[in-house]
Design an enzyme around this catalytic site. Structure first.
Site, PDB file in Angstrom:
ATOM      1  CB  SER A 140      29.751 -37.380  87.060  1.00 42.93           C
ATOM      2  OG  SER A 140      28.904 -36.385  86.151  1.00 42.93           O
ATOM      3  CG  HIS A 161      31.550 -40.994  89.400  1.00 50.19           C
ATOM      4  ND1 HIS A 161      32.443 -40.008  89.886  1.00 50.19           N
ATOM      5  CD2 HIS A 161      31.613 -40.619  87.990  1.00 50.19           C
ATOM      6  CE1 HIS A 161      32.510 -39.028  89.164  1.00 50.19           C
ATOM      7  NE2 HIS A 161      32.270 -39.484  87.817  1.00 50.19           N
ATOM      8  CD  GLU A 173      33.644 -40.013  93.378  1.00 45.16           C
ATOM      9  OE1 GLU A 173      33.982 -39.124  94.288  1.00 45.16           O
ATOM     10  OE2 GLU A 173      32.756 -39.655  92.591  1.00 45.16           O
ATOM     11  CG  ASN A 211      32.699 -33.633  90.206  1.00 49.57           C
ATOM     12  OD1 ASN A 211      33.476 -33.375  89.672  1.00 49.57           O
ATOM     13  ND2 ASN A 211      31.849 -34.630  89.659  1.00 49.57           N
TER      14      ASN A 211
END
Length: 523
Positions: A140, A161, A173, A211
């Site tokens: 991540s 991900h 992802e 993120n």
């Protein structure tokens, strides 16, 4: 950036011929923590034989038992047929040695977030698996490119991900490193889709999509708190009840773990060479240093010990609404307020002007624009915050200067209370809470799209599904108006000249496009 596919039944074949991995082929998962078990469950229920490996002796066997227990609970809840459970358990095996993964078509790694450990694992795997095996990392925060840097065949390496809990959250992802071949990324994408997930494609950038773009949701709340404008409970309430977010940033980071959230923020900031747009919070650092990690430690921004009282948001006392207001010009995303006031029995007059609400006592109400109330020395200005949906919002946030008269503030509070809203009054902070958060989310999203990180559609999808945002940031920006957000960030940049709030070229371009479209429409 969306895959070019032709759908035939449950399978899809891309333009480069890469379809999903056949369910008859084995999938291996290395790392048997919560995420590894979740990924194994997803692959298992998609029909694959699944092999679990862990470097700690006995862990893989324990994980097999744990995954079987997960399936038992699904049967008990009526979400899985007992025969399907039995067939899935029969396909699930522990792999004590890496060599047992030799015939896997896909190996997904979900081990500790340490670059050298992941690099070592994949170097070993490359000597074991076939040349056509897809290798994937569930990292991540680490660079997919760096993890694959020492491989002989880095083209078949990709990021997959998943979000925790993997069996429940739909987003995956699919991250292409610098050397990832398009066919490998497409195969990972189509496999995730075949597993019932919603994959999005993105380039190997710090934080990937979610993120990277989510940082302002936490950062702006922390800045408002650090400036003493509002307490955590009130900020959370504003973003939940006005912004429409499922959880506020303070309660969410308590759930995630303050140490985890702060580490991700710091990692993204350092990966972007300490770009001020990603600067971590000193207040959060101090919280982590004190050992107040959130729910897992019993104390974070809020207390979690048994019987502990949860702080309540500031809510204004009942106030009398004005009998009439005058709306000058266009209120933009808040224009529905005119109708809501009239429905509440407040008489509304309309005049030309610069977009504000005139109160009967002479004060003004303005939508948060990046300025502050104290800058107006010849009139009283009360700002109100942006809302996702003013009709549905349960709370409206106001900010005023210290010199604002009690009468003006009471009129403003009473006006929104007449709509059935709770009202919170915060300090005189530019951009308030929701408005500055949305502006920064939109700014980072537009910048990511223009830099080729992901498509606009995938960015909005990722933020809705990955972190449960009420709307994609680009979708929300279009609703509010790009030009309005550019101007708001420009005002913030003028008051905080660090570069943090300087609007990105991506957002500025969209503002100009809006201006051109408006000009053509008015001809």
């Amino acid at each position: 950036m969306t895959a070019n596919t032709t759908v035939q039944g449950s399978d899809a074949v891309s333009a480069d011929g890469a379809g999903p991995i056949d369910p008859s082929r084995a999938v291996a998962v290395v790392g048997t923590g919560t995420m590894g078990q979740g990924i194994a469950q997803v692959a298992l229920l998609a029909g694959h034989p699944v092999r679990l490996h862990d470097s700690v002796p006995g862990r893989a066997e324990e994980a097999v038992t744990a995954v079987a227990a997960r399936l038992d609970r699904l049967v008990e809840k009526g979400r899985l047929d007992a025969a399907e459970r039995d067939a899935a358990v029969a396909r699930l095996h522990a792999a004590p040695e890496l060599s047992a993964l030799a015939d896997a078509a896909l190996v997904v790694e979900a081990i500790v977030e340490r670059l050298e450990v992941k690099q070592g694992l994949f170097a070993e795997l490359e000597e074991i698996v076939g040349a056509d095996t897809l290798l994937a990392t569930n990292t991540s925060s680490l660079s997919v490119t760096a993890i694959a840097g020492g491989l002989r065949l880095p083209g078949r390496f990709v990021g997959m991900h998943f979000f925790n809990p993997a069996p429940l959250l739909p987003l995956v992802e699919i991250v292409s490193g610098f050397a990832t071949e398009p066919a490998a990324a497409t195969r990972a994408y189509e496999t995730a889709r075949h597993w019932g997930k919603t994959p999005v494609r993105c380039a190997d950038t710090p934080g990937f999509i979610v993120n990277r773009i989510a940082r302002p949701f936490y950062a702006e709340a922390l800045r408002v708190y650090e400036e003493g404008a509002a307490d955590p409970a009130t900020i959370d309430a504003a973003l939940r009840e006005s912004g429409g977010f499922r959880m506020g940033p303070f309660e969410l980071t308590d759930l995630i773990g303050q140490d985890v959230n702060e580490a991700v923020t710091r990692s993204v900031w350092e990966s972007f060479f300490q770009d001020p747009k990603f600067t971590p919070s000193l207040a959060q650092r101090r919280l982590v240093e004190s050992g107040r990690f959130g729910r897992k430690s019993g104390q974070g921004w809020f207390p979690y010990a048994e019987g502990a009282a949860r702080p309540e948001p500031h809510t204004a006392a009942p106030a009398k609404a004005p009998e009439a207001v005058t709306i000058h010009g266009d209120l933009g995303p808040a224009k529905v307020l005119a109708e809501l006031f009239e429905q509440a029995g407040v008489k509304v007059r309309r005049k030309r002007g610069d977009g504000y609400i005139a109160l009967s006592g002479g004060g003004r109400l303005g939508l948060a624009d990046g300025e502050t109330s104290f800058e107006y020395t010849d009139e009283e200005i009360v700002y109100f915050d942006l809302a996702l949906d003013y009709a549905a919002a349960g709370r409206i946030v106001l900010s005023t200067a210290a010199r604002t008269s009690p009468e003006t503030l009471e009129e403003a509070v009473g006006l929104f209370q007449a709509l059935g809203k709770q009202v919170s009054v915060i300090g005189d902070v530019p951009g308030m809470i929701v408005a500055r958060t949305v502006a920064m989310l939109a700014d980072l999203a537009a910048d990511a799209v223009d830099r080729g990180v992901a498509s606009a559609e995938d960015v909005d999808t990722a933020m809705r599904l990955g972190v449960n945002y009420p709307a994609g940031p680009l979708e929300w920006a279009a609703k509010v108006g790009h030009r309005r957000l550019v101007e708001l960030l420009g005002e913030l940049h003028e008051r905080y000249p660090t570069g943090r709030y300087a609007p990105s070229l991506g957002l500025v371009r969209r503002g100009y496009d809006d201006d051109v479209a408006d000009a053509e429409e008015s001809r």
